[in-house]
Design an enzyme around this catalytic site. Structure first.
Site: not given
Ligand code: NAD
Length: 501
Positions: A182, A390
């Site tokens: 997803k 962040e």
């Molecule tokens: P996010 O956590 O908002 O969303 C990530 C994913 O989780 C999306 O697909 C979203 O739809 C899904 N999601 C959201 N709520 C959920 C829930 N309750 N249950 C299941 N799935 C859910 O993150 P974002 O805003 O898309 O991305 C940015 C963040 O990702 C930043 O904090 C960044 O540091 C992190 N990131 C980390 C890495 C790593 O490898 N450590 C890499 C890229 C991004």
């Protein structure tokens, strides 16, 4: 306008509720494609397709060699469609064409190629089955074998949708699992395309399923579904915490790649020109929307002024603008909401007394698109919010240190522990400093050089488990011990006396 469905069981399908949503090009603020929006029921359908494929043995019963050859075909198919995939990635997420062609497409293809080749080799064979002869407590032959887990779910963020899709799908398939992926709702297109490419390259129907939908519904259903054995999540620390809670109900294996606030330490003997440009690259690449960005630049006080001067001079070499132009180095942020977050943090930085020496505003010459100027805060105190939280945008904090002990103390004064770097002429000494930093990756004299052969992941609140390389592949297996005892009469089994007279 292009249209995409959900990719379930090897074919495009409409969402059960019939819902679709536009995806917006962040450079133009215009919709460029529409995508089906999955709800809980669609998640259940995708898990059912994956479970059926897994139970049938159509994928896990293939030899590693057969699976590996198919994964290598996926890699080649990605290269063949590179122009289309790169254009979609740029329009969906706002990255530059330069990045898409040199990082996103090759990075995605190489992940499939790497895991495809690795499982054809001797090292994987040795990992799949180990043998040990034992004499105690009873004579026995012992096999330690690794097997696929079953249905693995990947949930990915919007910053590197295509590469993240490959980091979830390729190792899961290599190990013989079936997958439901997803992607984030704002950037779903290339993940859906990669799902289709897998099937076209020979991955059987149902083995890879990709659905786009809101995290709170489609994502939560996947993270709680009893038929899912593992969830590999990349995203924010906040949602990561929630995923762990959701998985707890059925004790799923959970790996988490989360946020960061990585230290980029410049020692006084570093090559100052390279380190200053490296500090810009470490923060402003992809508009700072990289989890392991070096957003805290820690500089020895004796070279502080020179480094800041060189960083300011280097900014003139960054061209911001049309994402489709190969000369453009920086594009817009992914969404207006993300730009709002950046603006909020810049205001906080100023309020708390940090000195904004560059940027801090939207570029006047780019009224359309979610652009924001690369922003440098100097004289930042590590306790300030811009150094602790962040931001996920083009904002860097420069922090002075007096000696290395202080640099290490500041570097580790963070709830995060994802990446970081040390710049120095003395590589051995830099490695010694690197070993004192509490993060999953430390580069010496480089930044952002993630290598699919080596583990990637976080200490502390930056994650659980590792992705990539043999360490990441191991996370997609169950480990089984098979004990083979002697076929003797009862008197040969001393332990029976523990119970029987
Ligand atoms: P996010 O956590 O908002 O969303 C990530 C994913 O989780 C999306 O697909 C979203 O739809 C899904 N999601 C959201 N709520 C959920 C829930 N309750 N249950 C299941 N799935 C859910 O993150 P974002 O805003 O898309 O991305 C940015 C963040 O990702 C930043 O904090 C960044 O540091 C992190 N990131 C980390 C890495 C790593 O490898 N450590 C890499 C890229 C991004």
């Amino acid at each position: 306008m292009k249209e995409f469905g959900l990719f379930i069981n090897g074919e495009w399908q409409a969402a059960k509720g019939g819902k679709t949503a536009p995806t917006i090009n962040p450079a133009t603020e215009e919709p460029w494609a529409t995508v089906a929006v999955a709800d809980r029921e669609d998640s259940r359908k995708a898990v059912a397709a994956a479970k059926k494929a897994h139970d049938s043995g159509v994928w896990r019963n293939k030899s590693p060699q057969e699976r590996g050859e198919i994964l290598q075909k996926v890699a080649m198919a990605i290269f063949e469609r590179q122009n289309e995939l790169a254009a979609a990635e740029v329009q969906d997420g706002g990255g530059t064409m330069r990045k898409a062609m040199s990082m996103d497409v090759p990075g995605t293809a190489q992940t499939f190629m790497h895991f495809g080749q690795y499982i054809c080799g001797d090292e994987y064979k040795a990992m799949l089955q180990e043998e040990y002869d034992e004499i105690a407590p009873v004579p026995s032959k012992n096999y330690v074998v690794r097997e696929p887990i079953g249905v693995c779910v990947g949930i990915t963020p919007w910053n590197f949708p295509m590469i993240m899709a490959s980091w979830k799908i390729a190792p899961a398939l290599a190990a013989g699992n079936c997958v439901v992926l997803k992607p984030a709702s704002v950037t779903p297109v290339t993940s859906l395309m990669v799902g289709e490419i897998c099937t076209q390259a020979g991955v059987p129907a149902g083995v890879v399923n990709v659905i786009s939908g809101p995290g709170g519904a489609a994502g939560e259903e996947l993270a709680t579904h009893p038929d899912v054995g593992k969830v590999a999540f990349t995203g924010s620390t906040e949602v990561g915490r929630r995923i762990m809670q959701l998985g707890a109900g059925t004790l799923k294996k959970v790996t988490l790649e989360l946020g960061g606030k990585s230290p980029n330490i410049i020692l006084k003997d570093a090559n100052l020109d390279t380190a200053a440009l490296g500090a810009l690259f470490g923060t402003f690449m992809h508009q700072g929307q990289i989890c392991e960005s070096g957003t805290r630049v820690l500089v020895h006080e004796s070279i502080h002024d020179q480094i800041v001067e060189k960083m300011l001079a280097g900014l003139k070499r960054i061209q911001m603008g049309d994402t489709m132009e190969m000369s453009t180095g920086m594009g817009p942020l992914v969404s207006s909401a993300q730009r709002d977050t950046v603006e909020k943090y810049v205001a906080i930085g100023k309020d708390q007394g940090a000195k904004c020496v560059a940027g801090g505003k939207r570029p006047a010459n780019l009224p359309k698109g979610y652009y924001y100027e690369p922003t440098i805060f100097d004289e930042v105190d590590n306790k300030q919010r811009i150094a602790q939280e962040e931001i996920f945008g083009p904002v860097v904090s420069v922090i002075r240190f007096r000696d290395e002990d202080e640099a290490v103390r500041i570097a580790n004064d963070s709830v995060y522990g994802l990446g970081g770097a040390v710049w120095s002429a003395d590589k051995d000494h830099a490695v010694a400093v690197a070993r004192r930093i509490e993060t999953g990756t430390v580069w010496v004299n480089d930044y952002h050089m993630i290598n699919i052969r080596f583990p990637f992941g976080g200490y502390k609140q930056s994650g659980v488990g590792r992705e990539l390389g043999k360490w990441g592949l191991a996370e997609y297996h169950e480990v089984k011990h098979i004990h083979v005892g002697e076929n003797t009469p009862p008197e040969g089994k001393f332990y029976l006396q523990l119970l029987l007279n």
